[in-house]
Write a protein that holds these residues in place. Structure first.
Motif, PDB file in Angstrom:
ATOM      1  N   LYS A  45      47.527   5.325  68.573  1.00  0.00           N
ATOM      2  CA  LYS A  45      47.954   6.314  67.575  1.00  0.00           C
ATOM      3  C   LYS A  45      47.503   5.855  66.193  1.00  0.00           C
ATOM      4  O   LYS A  45      47.799   4.733  65.780  1.00  0.00           O
ATOM      5  CB  LYS A  45      49.477   6.440  67.591  1.00  0.00           C
ATOM      6  CG  LYS A  45      49.995   7.127  68.828  1.00  0.00           C
ATOM      7  CD  LYS A  45      51.500   7.161  68.804  1.00  0.00           C
ATOM      8  CE  LYS A  45      51.981   7.668  70.153  1.00  0.00           C
ATOM      9  NZ  LYS A  45      53.415   7.497  70.329  1.00  0.00           N
ATOM     10  N   ILE A  46      46.794   6.751  65.516  1.00  0.00           N
ATOM     11  CA  ILE A  46      46.257   6.416  64.195  1.00  0.00           C
ATOM     12  C   ILE A  46      46.573   7.559  63.238  1.00  0.00           C
ATOM     13  O   ILE A  46      46.481   8.732  63.628  1.00  0.00           O
ATOM     14  CB  ILE A  46      44.719   6.206  64.276  1.00  0.00           C
ATOM     15  CG1 ILE A  46      44.418   5.013  65.206  1.00  0.00           C
ATOM     16  CG2 ILE A  46      44.107   5.981  62.907  1.00  0.00           C
ATOM     17  CD1 ILE A  46      43.051   5.015  65.785  1.00  0.00           C
ATOM     18  N   LEU A  47      46.921   7.219  62.016  1.00  0.00           N
ATOM     19  CA  LEU A  47      47.145   8.273  61.018  1.00  0.00           C
ATOM     20  C   LEU A  47      45.794   8.636  60.400  1.00  0.00           C
ATOM     21  O   LEU A  47      45.127   7.779  59.816  1.00  0.00           O
ATOM     22  CB  LEU A  47      48.124   7.784  59.940  1.00  0.00           C
ATOM     23  CG  LEU A  47      48.437   8.783  58.825  1.00  0.00           C
ATOM     24  CD1 LEU A  47      49.108  10.040  59.380  1.00  0.00           C
ATOM     25  CD2 LEU A  47      49.361   8.151  57.777  1.00  0.00           C
ATOM     26  N   GLY A  48      45.389   9.900  60.563  1.00  0.00           N
ATOM     27  CA  GLY A  48      44.131  10.370  59.973  1.00  0.00           C
ATOM     28  C   GLY A  48      44.437  11.144  58.695  1.00  0.00           C
ATOM     29  O   GLY A  48      45.320  11.995  58.684  1.00  0.00           O
ATOM     30  N   ILE A  49      43.714  10.814  57.624  1.00  0.00           N
ATOM     31  CA  ILE A  49      43.919  11.522  56.348  1.00  0.00           C
ATOM     32  C   ILE A  49      42.568  12.010  55.839  1.00  0.00           C
ATOM     33  O   ILE A  49      41.591  11.262  55.813  1.00  0.00           O
ATOM     34  CB  ILE A  49      44.593  10.607  55.289  1.00  0.00           C
ATOM     35  CG1 ILE A  49      45.986  10.173  55.784  1.00  0.00           C
ATOM     36  CG2 ILE A  49      44.697  11.320  53.942  1.00  0.00           C
ATOM     37  CD1 ILE A  49      46.749   9.270  54.815  1.00  0.00           C
ATOM     38  N   ASP A  50      42.530  13.279  55.465  1.00  0.00           N
ATOM     39  CA  ASP A  50      41.298  13.879  54.949  1.00  0.00           C
ATOM     40  C   ASP A  50      41.509  14.188  53.467  1.00  0.00           C
ATOM     41  O   ASP A  50      42.327  15.044  53.118  1.00  0.00           O
ATOM     42  CB  ASP A  50      41.015  15.167  55.745  1.00  0.00           C
ATOM     43  CG  ASP A  50      39.687  15.796  55.362  1.00  0.00           C
ATOM     44  OD1 ASP A  50      38.855  15.103  54.769  1.00  0.00           O
ATOM     45  OD2 ASP A  50      39.501  16.991  55.670  1.00  0.00           O
ATOM     46  N   ILE A  51      40.791  13.484  52.604  1.00  0.00           N
ATOM     47  CA  ILE A  51      40.895  13.742  51.160  1.00  0.00           C
ATOM     48  C   ILE A  51      39.837  14.780  50.799  1.00  0.00           C
ATOM     49  O   ILE A  51      38.642  14.562  51.020  1.00  0.00           O
ATOM     50  CB  ILE A  51      40.672  12.435  50.353  1.00  0.00           C
ATOM     51  CG1 ILE A  51      41.789  11.445  50.660  1.00  0.00           C
ATOM     52  CG2 ILE A  51      40.580  12.739  48.855  1.00  0.00           C
ATOM     53  CD1 ILE A  51      41.700  10.128  49.894  1.00  0.00           C
ATOM     54  N   GLY A  52      40.289  15.907  50.274  1.00  0.00           N
ATOM     55  CA  GLY A  52      39.350  16.972  49.930  1.00  0.00           C
ATOM     56  C   GLY A  52      39.383  17.277  48.441  1.00  0.00           C
ATOM     57  O   GLY A  52      40.144  16.660  47.691  1.00  0.00           O
ATOM     58  N   GLY A  53      38.564  18.229  48.033  1.00  0.00           N
ATOM     59  CA  GLY A  53      38.464  18.589  46.627  1.00  0.00           C
ATOM     60  C   GLY A  53      39.748  19.196  46.076  1.00  0.00           C
ATOM     61  O   GLY A  53      40.077  19.029  44.908  1.00  0.00           O
ATOM     62  N   SER A  54      40.523  19.897  46.901  1.00  0.00           N
ATOM     63  CA  SER A  54      41.713  20.573  46.386  1.00  0.00           C
ATOM     64  C   SER A  54      42.987  20.219  47.134  1.00  0.00           C
ATOM     65  O   SER A  54      44.069  20.676  46.778  1.00  0.00           O
ATOM     66  CB  SER A  54      41.504  22.089  46.429  1.00  0.00           C
ATOM     67  OG  SER A  54      41.106  22.465  47.731  1.00  0.00           O
ATOM     68  N   PHE A 106      36.765  10.388  52.866  1.00  0.00           N
ATOM     69  CA  PHE A 106      36.667  10.612  51.411  1.00  0.00           C
ATOM     70  C   PHE A 106      35.357  11.356  51.096  1.00  0.00           C
ATOM     71  O   PHE A 106      34.311  11.041  51.677  1.00  0.00           O
ATOM     72  CB  PHE A 106      36.696   9.260  50.677  1.00  0.00           C
ATOM     73  CG  PHE A 106      36.665   9.391  49.181  1.00  0.00           C
ATOM     74  CD1 PHE A 106      37.840   9.512  48.456  1.00  0.00           C
ATOM     75  CD2 PHE A 106      35.454   9.428  48.494  1.00  0.00           C
ATOM     76  CE1 PHE A 106      37.813   9.658  47.067  1.00  0.00           C
ATOM     77  CE2 PHE A 106      35.423   9.570  47.110  1.00  0.00           C
ATOM     78  CZ  PHE A 106      36.600   9.691  46.397  1.00  0.00           C
ATOM     79  N   PRO A 107      35.388  12.328  50.163  1.00  0.00           N
ATOM     80  CA  PRO A 107      34.175  13.108  49.879  1.00  0.00           C
ATOM     81  C   PRO A 107      33.187  12.408  48.943  1.00  0.00           C
ATOM     82  O   PRO A 107      32.972  12.844  47.812  1.00  0.00           O
ATOM     83  CB  PRO A 107      34.727  14.384  49.241  1.00  0.00           C
ATOM     84  CG  PRO A 107      35.983  13.946  48.564  1.00  0.00           C
ATOM     85  CD  PRO A 107      36.552  12.826  49.399  1.00  0.00           C
ATOM     86  N   GLY A 108      32.598  11.331  49.406  1.00  0.00           N
ATOM     87  CA  GLY A 108      31.622  10.604  48.594  1.00  0.00           C
ATOM     88  C   GLY A 108      30.912   9.583  49.462  1.00  0.00           C
ATOM     89  O   GLY A 108      31.279   9.380  50.623  1.00  0.00           O
ATOM     90  N   VAL A 109      29.912   8.925  48.873  1.00  0.00           N
ATOM     91  CA  VAL A 109      29.189   7.872  49.604  1.00  0.00           C
ATOM     92  C   VAL A 109      30.107   6.660  49.707  1.00  0.00           C
ATOM     93  O   VAL A 109      30.679   6.218  48.712  1.00  0.00           O
ATOM     94  CB  VAL A 109      27.890   7.498  48.855  1.00  0.00           C
ATOM     95  CG1 VAL A 109      27.216   6.303  49.505  1.00  0.00           C
ATOM     96  CG2 VAL A 109      26.937   8.695  48.802  1.00  0.00           C
TER      97      VAL A 109
END
Ligand code: BGC
Length: 249
Positions: free
Chosen positions: A2-11, A64-67
């Motif tokens: 079990k892993i917590l997945g987090i998606d950081i987006g623009g908004s 994360f939305p970046g390189v």
């Protein structure tokens, strides 16, 4: 696992615990809107809030939305400039007191789609694009996922994502047909240099594929992402352990 997945987006930031063996969300996702461009310190607080919401004590995968190189953030086209150069892995691990793996958001989405989604079992060359605030991209081949930055391909002197991302369609007030044709030209350029056999379209707009797929005349087979907008959460969880190898200089 079990892993917590987090998606950081623009908004917004979205997170949920994920079963990495099946790619299934184990609870309803928790979402925090970020109407303003927030600093790394504020973002770290939001990430910690998501971990707290699930009373989380285990590993966390963050898209994360970046390189991303190692745990460092090198670019931040649609978020605060202060992220550039920041050790995001360290920042979020400190805020949550949990081990954190940081990955590019589109690479995360590609991991989810290739393992459990629209690209499952496909071993050839696939291109995954996420159309959202920006354009995320990854190339997949024989089970490998390579994060790319095709959203920044120059178009009319700017990054292509300024014209053909999903948010660009809204900002420019384009009809699905007009936007679809411009997106088709962009895909034609990518096809000329990458020659994918399969193109997977993800991001928020993937649930509306019926509205714009008719305008896309790609040579490659074109499919919407199976996880739609949740690929980022699932894939962030799947990215755990993939960046543990240190490169010697
Ligand atoms: C960033 C990419 C990201 C994409 C989607 C682009 O502006 O440069 O790294 O994958 O947006 O969020």
């Amino acid at each position: 696992m079990k892993i917590l997945g987090i998606d950081i987006g623009g908004s917004a930031l979205k997170g949920a615990p994920v079963d990495s063996a099946t790619g299934r969300l184990l609870a309803e996702r928790f979402r925090i809107e970020t109407p303003q461009v927030v600093t790394p310190a504020t973002m770290a607080k939001h990430v910690a809030e998501i971990a707290r919401h699930f009373n989380w004590k285990g590993p966390i995968g963050i898209g994360f939305p970046g390189v991303i190189h190692g745990s460092h953030i090198l670019t931040s086209a649609n978020l605060h400039r202060k992220f550039i150069g920041c050790d995001g892995g360290k920042l979020f691990a400190k805020a949550t007191r949990c081990p954190v793996t940081l990955t590019n958001d589109a690479a995360a989405a590609a991991l989810a789609e290739m393992q459990f989604g629209a690209g499952r079992g496909f071993q050839g060359k696939a291109l995954l694009l996420t159309l959202g605030t920006g354009i995320g991209s990854s190339l997949c081949y024989h089970g490998m996922v390579v994060p790319c930055e095709f959203g920044h391909l120059p178009l009319h002197g700017k990054s292509a994502e300024r014209y053909v991302s999903s948010s660009a369609r809204k900002r420019r007030g384009l009809s699905w047909a007009k936007w679809g044709r411009e997106l088709n030209d962009y895909l034609a350029t990518l096809e000329q240099i990458l020659w994918p056999e399969l193109i997977i379209i993800g991001g928020g707009v993937s649930s509306k594929s019926r509205k714009f797929f008719p305008y896309l005349k790609t040579r490659a087979k074109l499919v919407p992402a199976k996880f739609l907008n949740e690929a980022g959460i699932v894939g962030a969880a799947l990215s755990i352990g993939r960046h543990d190898v240190k490169v010697r200089r």
